[in-house]
Design a protein around this motif. Structure first.
Motif, PDB file in Angstrom:
ATOM      1  N   GLY A   1      78.123 114.753  45.024  1.00 17.59           N
ATOM      2  CA  GLY A   1      77.322 113.580  45.395  1.00 17.59           C
ATOM      3  C   GLY A   1      75.849 113.946  45.466  1.00 17.59           C
ATOM      4  N   ALA A   2      75.560 115.178  45.962  1.00 19.14           N
ATOM      5  CA  ALA A   2      74.163 115.618  46.075  1.00 19.14           C
ATOM      6  C   ALA A   2      73.523 115.731  44.696  1.00 19.14           C
ATOM      7  CB  ALA A   2      74.090 116.951  46.816  1.00 19.14           C
ATOM      8  N   MET A   3      74.337 116.085  43.679  1.00 17.64           N
ATOM      9  CA  MET A   3      73.772 116.168  42.314  1.00 17.64           C
ATOM     10  C   MET A   3      73.432 114.763  41.808  1.00 17.64           C
ATOM     11  SD  MET A   3      76.299 118.859  40.481  1.00 17.64           S
ATOM     12  CE  MET A   3      76.893 120.301  41.305  1.00 17.64           C
ATOM     13  N   TYR A   4      74.337 113.797  42.051  1.00 17.18           N
ATOM     14  CA  TYR A   4      74.046 112.411  41.635  1.00 17.18           C
ATOM     15  C   TYR A   4      72.856 111.856  42.420  1.00 17.18           C
ATOM     16  CZ  TYR A   4      78.080 112.367  38.648  1.00 17.18           C
ATOM     17  OH  TYR A   4      78.941 112.655  37.634  1.00 17.18           O
ATOM     18  N   ARG A   5      72.750 112.284  43.695  1.00 16.65           N
ATOM     19  CA  ARG A   5      71.610 111.842  44.497  1.00 16.65           C
ATOM     20  C   ARG A   5      70.303 112.449  43.963  1.00 16.65           C
ATOM     21  NH1 ARG A   5      72.636 109.884  49.975  1.00 16.65           N
ATOM     22  NH2 ARG A   5      74.844 109.413  50.122  1.00 16.65           N
ATOM     23  N   ALA A   6      70.348 113.733  43.553  1.00 15.51           N
ATOM     24  CA  ALA A   6      69.137 114.379  43.030  1.00 15.51           C
ATOM     25  C   ALA A   6      68.680 113.658  41.760  1.00 15.51           C
ATOM     26  CB  ALA A   6      69.397 115.850  42.741  1.00 15.51           C
TER      27      ALA A   6
ATOM     28  N   MET B   1      70.873 104.053  45.071  1.00 14.80           N
ATOM     29  CA  MET B   1      70.416 104.282  43.689  1.00 14.80           C
ATOM     30  C   MET B   1      71.436 105.181  42.966  1.00 14.80           C
ATOM     31  SD  MET B   1      67.893 103.663  41.552  1.00 14.80           S
ATOM     32  CE  MET B   1      66.915 104.312  40.184  1.00 14.80           C
ATOM     33  N   ALA B   2      71.961 106.189  43.672  1.00 19.92           N
ATOM     34  CA  ALA B   2      72.942 107.100  43.057  1.00 19.92           C
ATOM     35  C   ALA B   2      74.207 106.346  42.670  1.00 19.92           C
ATOM     36  CB  ALA B   2      73.283 108.241  44.016  1.00 19.92           C
ATOM     37  N   SER B   3      74.628 105.428  43.520  1.00 26.50           N
ATOM     38  CA  SER B   3      75.834 104.654  43.220  1.00 26.50           C
ATOM     39  C   SER B   3      75.622 103.834  41.945  1.00 26.50           C
ATOM     40  CB  SER B   3      76.173 103.751  44.413  1.00 26.50           C
ATOM     41  OG  SER B   3      77.349 103.033  44.169  1.00 26.50           O
ATOM     42  N   THR B   4      74.414 103.303  41.761  1.00 28.32           N
ATOM     43  CA  THR B   4      74.116 102.497  40.565  1.00 28.32           C
ATOM     44  C   THR B   4      73.907 103.378  39.330  1.00 28.32           C
ATOM     45  OG1 THR B   4      73.049 100.871  41.987  1.00 28.32           O
ATOM     46  CG2 THR B   4      72.577 100.704  39.653  1.00 28.32           C
TER      47      THR B   4
ATOM     48  N   ASP C   1      83.742 118.268  46.150  1.00 32.80           N
ATOM     49  CA  ASP C   1      84.037 116.895  46.561  1.00 32.80           C
ATOM     50  C   ASP C   1      83.203 115.893  45.778  1.00 32.80           C
ATOM     51  OD1 ASP C   1      81.537 116.708  47.778  1.00 32.80           O
ATOM     52  OD2 ASP C   1      82.293 116.423  49.796  1.00 32.80           O
ATOM     53  N   GLY C   2      83.726 114.661  45.687  1.00 35.00           N
ATOM     54  CA  GLY C   2      83.037 113.613  44.926  1.00 35.00           C
ATOM     55  C   GLY C   2      83.904 112.379  44.786  1.00 35.00           C
ATOM     56  N   ARG C   3      83.851 111.773  43.606  1.00 31.26           N
ATOM     57  CA  ARG C   3      84.628 110.552  43.358  1.00 31.26           C
ATOM     58  C   ARG C   3      85.639 110.742  42.232  1.00 31.26           C
ATOM     59  NH1 ARG C   3      81.326 110.039  46.707  1.00 31.26           N
ATOM     60  NH2 ARG C   3      80.373 108.184  47.610  1.00 31.26           N
ATOM     61  N   ASP C   4      85.319 111.663  41.296  1.00 29.26           N
ATOM     62  CA  ASP C   4      86.115 111.799  40.067  1.00 29.26           C
ATOM     63  C   ASP C   4      86.540 113.245  39.836  1.00 29.26           C
ATOM     64  OD1 ASP C   4      83.558 112.799  39.695  1.00 29.26           O
ATOM     65  OD2 ASP C   4      83.479 112.247  37.584  1.00 29.26           O
TER      66      ASP C   4
ATOM     67  N   LYS D   1      80.367  97.445  49.781  1.00 34.42           N
ATOM     68  CA  LYS D   1      79.707  97.180  48.494  1.00 34.42           C
ATOM     69  C   LYS D   1      79.688  98.453  47.628  1.00 34.42           C
ATOM     70  CE  LYS D   1      75.353  95.520  46.882  1.00 34.42           C
ATOM     71  NZ  LYS D   1      73.989  95.748  47.303  1.00 34.42           N
ATOM     72  N   ARG D   2      79.376  99.579  48.267  1.00 40.12           N
ATOM     73  CA  ARG D   2      79.310 100.854  47.539  1.00 40.12           C
ATOM     74  C   ARG D   2      80.702 101.238  47.026  1.00 40.12           C
ATOM     75  NH1 ARG D   2      77.243 106.302  48.489  1.00 40.12           N
ATOM     76  NH2 ARG D   2      75.997 105.817  50.306  1.00 40.12           N
ATOM     77  N   ASP D   3      81.733 101.043  47.875  1.00 38.63           N
ATOM     78  CA  ASP D   3      83.116 101.328  47.436  1.00 38.63           C
ATOM     79  C   ASP D   3      83.448 100.516  46.189  1.00 38.63           C
ATOM     80  OD1 ASP D   3      83.440 102.853  49.680  1.00 38.63           O
ATOM     81  OD2 ASP D   3      84.872 101.530  50.677  1.00 38.63           O
TER      82      ASP D   3
ATOM     83  N   SER E   1      84.857 100.252  40.640  1.00 39.97           N
ATOM     84  CA  SER E   1      85.016  99.303  39.535  1.00 39.97           C
ATOM     85  C   SER E   1      84.237  99.696  38.283  1.00 39.97           C
ATOM     86  CB  SER E   1      84.584  97.906  39.987  1.00 39.97           C
ATOM     87  OG  SER E   1      83.207  97.938  40.267  1.00 39.97           O
ATOM     88  N   ARG E   2      83.492 100.813  38.341  1.00 42.05           N
ATOM     89  CA  ARG E   2      82.721 101.166  37.144  1.00 42.05           C
ATOM     90  C   ARG E   2      83.670 101.595  36.016  1.00 42.05           C
ATOM     91  NH1 ARG E   2      80.533 106.321  40.162  1.00 42.05           N
ATOM     92  NH2 ARG E   2      82.227 107.726  39.705  1.00 42.05           N
ATOM     93  N   GLU E   3      83.142 101.524  34.792  1.00 45.91           N
ATOM     94  CA  GLU E   3      83.989 101.790  33.623  1.00 45.91           C
ATOM     95  C   GLU E   3      84.352 103.268  33.491  1.00 45.91           C
ATOM     96  OE1 GLU E   3      82.763 100.255  29.699  1.00 45.91           O
ATOM     97  OE2 GLU E   3      82.294  98.445  30.866  1.00 45.91           O
TER      98      GLU E   3
HETATM   99  O1   DC Z   1      79.147 111.251  48.139  1.00 47.52           O
HETATM  100  P1   DC Z   1      77.725 110.638  48.099  1.00 47.52           P
HETATM  101  O2   DC Z   1      77.560 109.459  49.018  1.00 47.52           O
HETATM  102  O3   DC Z   1      76.677 111.678  48.326  1.00 47.52           O
HETATM  103  O4   DC Z   1      77.561 110.103  46.585  1.00 47.52           O
HETATM  104  C1   DC Z   1      76.483 109.298  46.177  1.00 47.52           C
HETATM  105  C2   DC Z   1      76.866 108.471  44.982  1.00 47.52           C
HETATM  106  O5   DC Z   1      77.030 109.308  43.844  1.00 47.52           O
HETATM  107  C3   DC Z   1      78.175 107.709  45.086  1.00 47.52           C
HETATM  108  O6   DC Z   1      77.986 106.386  45.567  1.00 47.52           O
HETATM  109  C4   DC Z   1      78.714 107.662  43.676  1.00 47.52           C
HETATM  110  C5   DC Z   1      78.086 108.847  43.022  1.00 47.52           C
HETATM  111  N1   DC Z   1      79.029 109.934  42.755  1.00 47.52           N
HETATM  112  C6   DC Z   1      79.787 109.859  41.617  1.00 47.52           C
HETATM  113  O7   DC Z   1      79.697 108.881  40.885  1.00 47.52           O
HETATM  114  N2   DC Z   1      80.633 110.879  41.290  1.00 47.52           N
HETATM  115  C7   DC Z   1      80.752 111.949  42.085  1.00 47.52           C
HETATM  116  N3   DC Z   1      81.577 112.937  41.723  1.00 47.52           N
HETATM  117  C8   DC Z   1      80.008 112.028  43.290  1.00 47.52           C
HETATM  118  C9   DC Z   1      79.161 110.999  43.615  1.00 47.52           C
END
Ligand code: DC
Length: 218
Positions: free
Chosen positions: A34-39, A96-99, A126-129, A177-179, A184-186
């Motif tokens: 997540g920190a990488m997507y935030r950066a 912004m990272a979520s978008t 850790d992350g989403r994917d 909203k963030r969830d 739902s992204r592709e």
């Molecule tokens: O975990 P976080 O809140 O720091 O993540 C910020 C955003 O980055 C999250 O809304 C979606 C994106 N993200 C992602 O798409 N894939 C990841 N592996 C980690 C985060």
């Protein structure tokens, strides 16, 4: 072969707190994706990129060189050589990272870096994917979640402890909203991998969750 523990889940489920502790116990590195997507999002914000303009994001993200270092066991994110850890945890950067993380070019660049880190080191990532896309062959996969009300309350407590005034209803709305956006992204949406263990931390202590994950690693 490196040992890989993948932890995915929605915002505020406690992933980073838990992942850090598991990594420390196991002597692995902790990779906070997540920190990488935030950066990347921080870079795009400073470049004043329109978050809805995919082409602009695609072009501009090429200018962001993101690397990871470890200082006293803590992950330091370098953006074009500068430590940006201190500016990543704001709501503005998170949203912004979520978008911007929907963009395939952004994901391609960061996924590559994450795979390289996990190939060379034993990791808790850790992350989403992570369990679904980045490390599909991870040794242990966890899907860590909690109800949106519990996650909002945790965030509310964190902010009020820092002396910031905030509205718990608004926090929960943002979380939902963030969830939705992340699920739902592709490309690489947030979802539980078929072989992931579901852990609902709503009524568990941090230590209980850590022990549960460690027991799954045996
Ligand atoms: O975990 P976080 O809140 O720091 O993540 C910020 C955003 O980055 C999250 O809304 C979606 C994106 N993200 C992602 O798409 N894939 C990841 N592996 C980690 C985060």
């Amino acid at each position: 072969m490196s040992y890989q523990i993948a932890i995915d889940g929605p915002a505020g489920a406690g992933k980073s707190t838990i992942a850090k502790k598991v990594a420390k116990t196991k002597g692995f590195i902790y990779v906070d994706t997540g920190a990488m997507y935030r950066a990347m999002a921080y870079y795009l914000l400073t470049e004043k990129v329109n978050p809805e303009n995919a082409k602009e994001i695609e072009d501009k993200c090429q200018g962001a060189d993101i690397t990871i270092q470890y200082v006293d066991g803590e992950q330091v994110v370098l953006l074009n050589g500068a430590n940006v850890n201190g500016v990543l945890r704001t709501e503005e950067v998170g949203n912004m990272a979520s978008t911007t993380s929907k963009n395939p070019k952004v994901r391609e660049r960061l996924t590559q870096l994450q795979k390289e880190l996990a190939a060379k080191n034993d990791v808790v990532m850790d992350g989403r994917d992570i369990g679904t896309c980045v490390l599909p062959n991870a040794d242990v996969k966890i899907y860590l979640t909690a109800s949106s009300a519990v996650r909002a309350k945790r965030r509310f407590d964190e902010l009020t402890a820092k002396g910031e005034s905030c509205d718990i209803k608004k926090i929960e709305e943002d979380i939902v909203k963030r969830d939705q956006q992340d699920m739902s992204r592709e490309i690489a949406p947030l979802k539980q991998a078929e072989d992931a263990h579901l852990v609902d931390s709503s009524y568990m202590t941090i230590e209980e969750v850590v022990q549960k994950i460690l027991s799954l690693c045996k």
